[in-house]
Scaffold this active site. Structure first.
Site, PDB file in Angstrom:
ATOM      1  N   SER A   1       1.073  -1.053   0.248  1.00  0.00           N
ATOM      2  CA  SER A   1      -0.028   0.300  -0.057  1.00  0.00           C
ATOM      3  C   SER A   1       0.919   1.322  -0.365  1.00  0.00           C
ATOM      4  CB  SER A   1      -0.791   0.492   0.884  1.00  0.00           C
ATOM      5  OG  SER A   1      -1.465   1.395   1.753  1.00  0.00           O
TER       6      SER A   1
ATOM      7  N   TYR B   1      -2.457  -1.786  10.423  1.00  0.00           N
ATOM      8  CA  TYR B   1      -2.356  -1.713   9.309  1.00  0.00           C
ATOM      9  C   TYR B   1      -1.370  -1.144   8.074  1.00  0.00           C
ATOM     10  CZ  TYR B   1      -3.967  -1.264   3.982  1.00  0.00           C
ATOM     11  OH  TYR B   1      -3.517  -1.339   2.570  1.00  0.00           O
TER      12      TYR B   1
END
Ligand code: BGC
Length: 254
Positions: free
Chosen positions: A142, A155
């Site tokens: 990401s 995350y």
């Protein structure tokens, strides 16, 4: 066809980016192994997998469970005799203020996003070394492997770990000609972003932060994955490729 006859595993291939990668790989001639975390119906899972190509198969299993990963790898080798490409796409995201995050939530995110990548990559690399001739490992991380995202500490920490795993392995696996790279998607229109996509104000704000002025499409991530998985990427290892409409550059403006 970039991936003729290659055997490719894509984890978390039931939706979003994973599904787009499986579809693209099949279109490029690969035999695709689509991994689903769970499926109500094995027959249906197998039928869905065949929609990615006649030779594609479905394997239900949890990447955070090492026994499941070993079992899936055994089935891939039994069926195809080899594995050329592994895409670590399965991942989860929890939006929660840091002060309220429970140990269970933290551990679950780490289990899927970090241990899952470790288990699948290790099992894949062992097979690639054994068969010889190299291989490709691609992690879907990401933009948050690098940039902060308030409210998503577990995350972001997990994606930062995947960034360093990739960097280390690119060196360690280079003698075996195993390329290891990350793709860092920005805001892509997939189920992981459904809440934002469904909320007009949140959606507008998200779009405002993206220089390209729109969400990305899963197919746009799959196009980069197809390149990184191909023989053309022979000399490409140890880097992260953002597919984010310029999002990381915009954020660094502040
Ligand atoms: C996250 C999304 C977020 C995007 C851009 C992704 O990694 O899964 O929730 O919209 O990054 O910030």
């Amino acid at each position: 066809m970039k991936l003729q006859d290659k055997v490719a595993l894509v984890t978390g291939a039931n939706s979003g980016i994973g599904k787009a990668i499986a579809t693209r790989f099949a279109a490029e001639g690969a035999r695709v192994v689509v991994n689903y975390h769970s499926h109500e119906d094995d027959q249906q899972a197998a039928a869905e997998a065949r929609s990615f190509g006649d030779e594609s198969i479905a394997l239900v299993g949890d990447v955070s469970n090492r026994e499941d990963v070993q079992r899936m790898m055994g089935m891939i080798v039994e069926r195809f005799g080899r594995l050329d490409i592994a895409v670590n796409n399965a991942g989860i995201e929890i939006k929660k203020p840091f002060l309220d995050t429970t140990p269970q939530e933290w551990e679950r995110v780490m289990a899927v996003n970090v241990s899952g990548v470790f288990f699948v990559t290790q099992a894949a690399a062992i097979q690639m070394v054994k068969q010889g001739g190299g291989g490709k490992i691609i992690n879907i991380s990401s933009v948050h492997e690098d940039i902060p995202f308030s409210g998503y500490t577990s995350y972001c920490a997990s994606k930062g770990a995947v960034r360093m795993m990739m960097r280390n392995l690119s060196i360690e696996l280079a003698p075996h000609r195993i390329n290891v790279n990350n793709i860092a998607p920005g805001a892509i229109a997939t189920p992981i972003n459904q809440a934002v996509l469904d909320d007009p104000a949140a959606r507008a704000q998200a779009i405002e932060e993206i220089p390209w002025g729109r969400f990305g499409r899963p197919e746009e991530v799959a196009a980069v994955a197809a390149f990184l998985a191909s023989d053309e990427a022979e000399y490409v290892t140890g880097s992260t490729y953002c597919v984010d409409g310029g999002l990381v550059r915009q954020v660094t403006k502040y």
